[in-house]
Design an enzyme around this catalytic site. Structure first.
Site, mmCIF file in Angstrom:
data_model
loop_
_atom_site.group_PDB
_atom_site.id
_atom_site.type_symbol
_atom_site.label_atom_id
_atom_site.label_comp_id
_atom_site.label_asym_id
_atom_site.label_seq_id
_atom_site.Cartn_x
_atom_site.Cartn_y
_atom_site.Cartn_z
ATOM 1 N N ASP A 288 0.836 -1.190 0.000
ATOM 2 C CA ASP A 288 0.000 0.000 0.000
ATOM 3 C C ASP A 288 0.873 1.243 0.000
ATOM 4 O O ASP A 288 2.043 1.187 0.342
ATOM 5 C CB ASP A 288 -0.892 -0.004 1.240
ATOM 6 C CG ASP A 288 -1.952 -1.090 1.139
ATOM 7 O OD1 ASP A 288 -2.291 -1.456 0.007
ATOM 8 O OD2 ASP A 288 -2.411 -1.564 2.190
ATOM 9 N N LYS B 205 -3.167 2.335 -2.810
ATOM 10 C CA LYS B 205 -4.441 2.579 -2.142
ATOM 11 C C LYS B 205 -4.420 3.903 -1.393
ATOM 12 O O LYS B 205 -3.856 4.008 -0.312
ATOM 13 C CB LYS B 205 -4.694 1.460 -1.134
ATOM 14 C CG LYS B 205 -5.309 0.238 -1.708
ATOM 15 C CD LYS B 205 -6.775 0.467 -1.978
ATOM 16 C CE LYS B 205 -7.498 -0.813 -2.284
ATOM 17 N NZ LYS B 205 -7.612 -1.664 -1.135
ATOM 18 N N GLY C 150 0.743 -0.556 9.222
ATOM 19 C CA GLY C 150 0.211 -0.880 10.548
ATOM 20 C C GLY C 150 0.007 -2.369 10.720
ATOM 21 O O GLY C 150 0.889 -3.182 10.435
ATOM 22 N N MET D 127 -8.417 7.481 9.931
ATOM 23 C CA MET D 127 -9.047 8.136 8.770
ATOM 24 C C MET D 127 -10.056 9.181 9.233
ATOM 25 O O MET D 127 -11.152 9.279 8.694
ATOM 26 C CB MET D 127 -9.730 7.086 7.880
ATOM 27 C CG MET D 127 -8.711 6.203 7.211
ATOM 28 S SD MET D 127 -9.419 4.722 6.491
ATOM 29 C CE MET D 127 -9.582 3.670 7.920
HETATM 30 N N1 SAH Z 1 -3.747 -1.053 8.977
HETATM 31 C C1 SAH Z 1 -3.384 0.286 9.384
HETATM 32 C C2 SAH Z 1 -4.496 1.269 9.164
HETATM 33 C C3 SAH Z 1 -4.802 1.500 7.725
HETATM 34 S S1 SAH Z 1 -6.072 2.662 7.519
HETATM 35 C C4 SAH Z 1 -2.914 0.268 10.846
HETATM 36 O O1 SAH Z 1 -3.110 -0.737 11.518
HETATM 37 O O2 SAH Z 1 -2.353 1.261 11.295
HETATM 38 C C5 SAH Z 1 -5.158 4.127 7.186
HETATM 39 C C6 SAH Z 1 -5.236 5.070 8.362
HETATM 40 O O3 SAH Z 1 -4.364 4.606 9.377
HETATM 41 C C7 SAH Z 1 -4.763 6.473 8.053
HETATM 42 O O4 SAH Z 1 -5.771 7.265 7.507
HETATM 43 C C8 SAH Z 1 -4.403 6.956 9.437
HETATM 44 O O5 SAH Z 1 -5.548 7.288 10.181
HETATM 45 C C9 SAH Z 1 -3.835 5.700 10.049
HETATM 46 N N2 SAH Z 1 -2.370 5.622 9.898
HETATM 47 C C10 SAH Z 1 -1.665 4.663 9.278
HETATM 48 N N3 SAH Z 1 -0.334 4.910 9.390
HETATM 49 C C11 SAH Z 1 -0.230 6.054 10.084
HETATM 50 C C12 SAH Z 1 0.862 6.833 10.539
HETATM 51 N N4 SAH Z 1 2.126 6.483 10.291
HETATM 52 N N5 SAH Z 1 0.595 7.963 11.221
HETATM 53 C C13 SAH Z 1 -0.662 8.325 11.497
HETATM 54 N N6 SAH Z 1 -1.725 7.633 11.107
HETATM 55 C C14 SAH Z 1 -1.517 6.505 10.405
#
Ligand code: SAH
Length: 477
Positions: free
Chosen positions: A249, A271, A303, A384
């Site tokens: 992603d 994405k 994440g 988000m």
């Molecule tokens: N699977 C991911 C989330 C994906 S959805 C996880 O577990 O973190 C994408 C959202 O995750 C973004 O819009 C934001 O809200 C958050 N996000 C992901 N990486 C981030 C980061 N490094 N800093 C802040 N928010 C993050």
């Protein structure tokens, strides 16, 4: 990079050293490890050099450097320890068409010699462009300690065995065979019974691998964490190391992609919430096609793959195609954000539950149990949530939440540009409006902690230089 590292074929080629003192001896010790034809030109060389000449290990010319001495030489080292003499040798050698290095004079050299870790045929060259020789030496020491002295021997016998190993199909079967040898069977056998043991282990291992069933392709869903490569799990590192194909992603930064096996195909699925993205069907197709061909496919998600990552949809597509998969969890943005705040997501007497919410979903702004969230002490990590900040604010206030309720916003979590913004429900939409990177909103987490928290990213995490996170990569779902 001002100097491009290469390995030069020197066997049978001429290398000339101008100078016959201690500096020349130090270089010659290195050069004597090669199969080059060495010539030393110096009117009064030290005894060590005359001894090497007597043993026939080099040719000695006992006079000053002259035009033509560097003729047909691949390399010339000038090691006279005298600026004027070095400059003269450089001029003469360049006229003869050779590449010249002046010992301890980076600026006037056409090439430099790196620090070397020698496990011939495994050779590691370390260079710092002259910026930090101390660092190069420390890295060399570290590698010398870490790499078994047997490594060279294993590589040497491995090399002679290559034609036999070609009986295995190219690609993964061969790679699996060699990694089993170098990282498991080889060192064990060598420790036990030396070179002959390692040799025997190769034969046994090949037979075993030739009779192995064809390896099936598989998909590994890997959580890449919030961005800092040091927050990858060891399992994630291993999966990146052995991947054939990586589908990632947009939120996965370059530093993490750099860790992917060099031969792997890397595909960005792009994405982002509102930018151009590959369709989910295309992503599923790619995973299925590659895995069906026997590839190890890593589906790399920011994440944790199980948090707002469409894991189930993709897993279902794989199940339908009968492709095996497994999941390697990652550190979700909320956990790393809480760490940045130096704050607990749960606390006795304050909140005994914790919610992970999304600000919007496929249908638009997401609806939630606003009444529960509006209660004092409620804590939620809102993913988000940037674009939905005004909507969230309105819903929560409407359901009786206090305008003073703390909200901490953590943007670019664990990245060099990490930022913590202290807000309240009352000013949330204003404070969220100037965010440019991905962010998590922490409803109910105190701004006092945010104000005190360490906001810098880890010092070891180098800022990106190019291809920075695209502005559009803020949110995706
Ligand atoms: N699977 C991911 C989330 C994906 S959805 C996880 O577990 O973190 C994408 C959202 O995750 C973004 O819009 C934001 O809200 C958050 N996000 C992901 N990486 C981030 C980061 N490094 N800093 C802040 N928010 C993050």
């Amino acid at each position: 990079m001002q100097h491009f590292p290469i390995f030069l074929a020197l066997a049978g080629r001429r290398v000339v050293v101008g100078g016959g003192g201690d500096a020349a001896v130090a270089k010659l010790r290195l050069l004597l490890k090669t199969e080059a034809h060495l010539t030393v030109v110096d009117p009064a060389p030290v005894p060590e050099i005359t001894a090497w000449a007597a043993e026939g290990r080099l040719t000695l010319i006992t006079r000053a450097f002259e035009p033509g001495d560097a003729m047909c030489a691949s390399l010339v080292y000038s090691a006279t320890e005298n600026t004027a003499k070095d400059a003269r040798i450089r001029r003469l050698a360049q006229a003869d068409g050779a590449l010249v290095n002046i010992v301890d004079n980076l600026d006037d050299s056409q090439f430099i010699t790196p620090a070397i870790v020698d496990r011939d045929p495994v050779t590691i060259a370390i260079g710092t462009e002259g910026a930090a020789p101390v660092l190069a030496r420390a890295i060399k020491r570290d590698l010398e300690d870490r790499l078994s002295p047997m490594l060279g021997m294993l590589a040497r016998i491995g090399k002679t065995f290559r034609p036999k190993a070609d009986a295995l199909p190219m690609g993964r079967p061969r790679r699996d065979f060699w990694s089993a040898f170098y990282f498991d069977a080889g060192p064990k056998a060598a420790e036990h019974s030396g070179e002959t043991g390692a040799q025997a282990a190769l034969n046994g291992l090949l037979t075993a691998h030739l009779h192995k069933e064809d390896r099936e392709g598989e998909v590994i869903f890997v959580g890449a964490g919030p961005g800092d490569p040091e927050l990858l799990t060891l399992k994630a590192r291993k999966a990146l190391d052995t991947a054939d194909v990586v589908l990632h992603d947009r939120l996965v930064p370059l530093e993490i992609l750099e860790l992917v096996r060099r031969e792997a195909t890397i595909i960005e699925t792009g994405k982002t919430g509102f930018g151009a993205a590959m369709s989910q069907d295309d992503i599923n197709d790619l995973m299925v096609t590659h895995a069906a061909e026997g590839a190890q496919v890593v589906r790399l998600k920011s994440g944790d793959p199980s948090v707002f990552g469409r894991l189930d949809e993709e897993a279902q597509a794989l199940s339908e195609a009968q492709i095996p998969y497994r999941v390697v969890p990652g550190i979700t943005a909320a956990s790393a954000g809480a760490a940045a705040l130096g704050h607990s997501l749960t606390r006795r007497g304050r909140n005994s539950d914790l919610r992970f919410l999304t600000g919007h979903d496929v249908a638009g702004f997401a609806d939630h149990d606003w009444a529960t969230l509006a209660r004092p002490g409620a804590v939620a990590a809102i993913y988000m949530g940037k674009r939905a900040a005004r909507f969230l604010q309105g819903r929560l206030l409407m359901h009786g939440a206090a305008a003073e309720t703390s909200v901490s916003i953590v943007e670019n979590i664990s990245r060099p540009d990490q930022r913590i913004v202290a807000a309240t429900l009352g000013d949330l939409s204003d404070k969220a409006s100037d965010l440019t990177g991905p962010a998590v909103l922490f409803l109910g987490l105190g701004s006092e902690a945010a104000a005190q928290a360490v906001t810098e990213a880890p010092a070891t995490f180098k800022p990106l230089e190019k291809n920075d996170y695209p502005a559009s990569a803020m949110e995706f779902y």
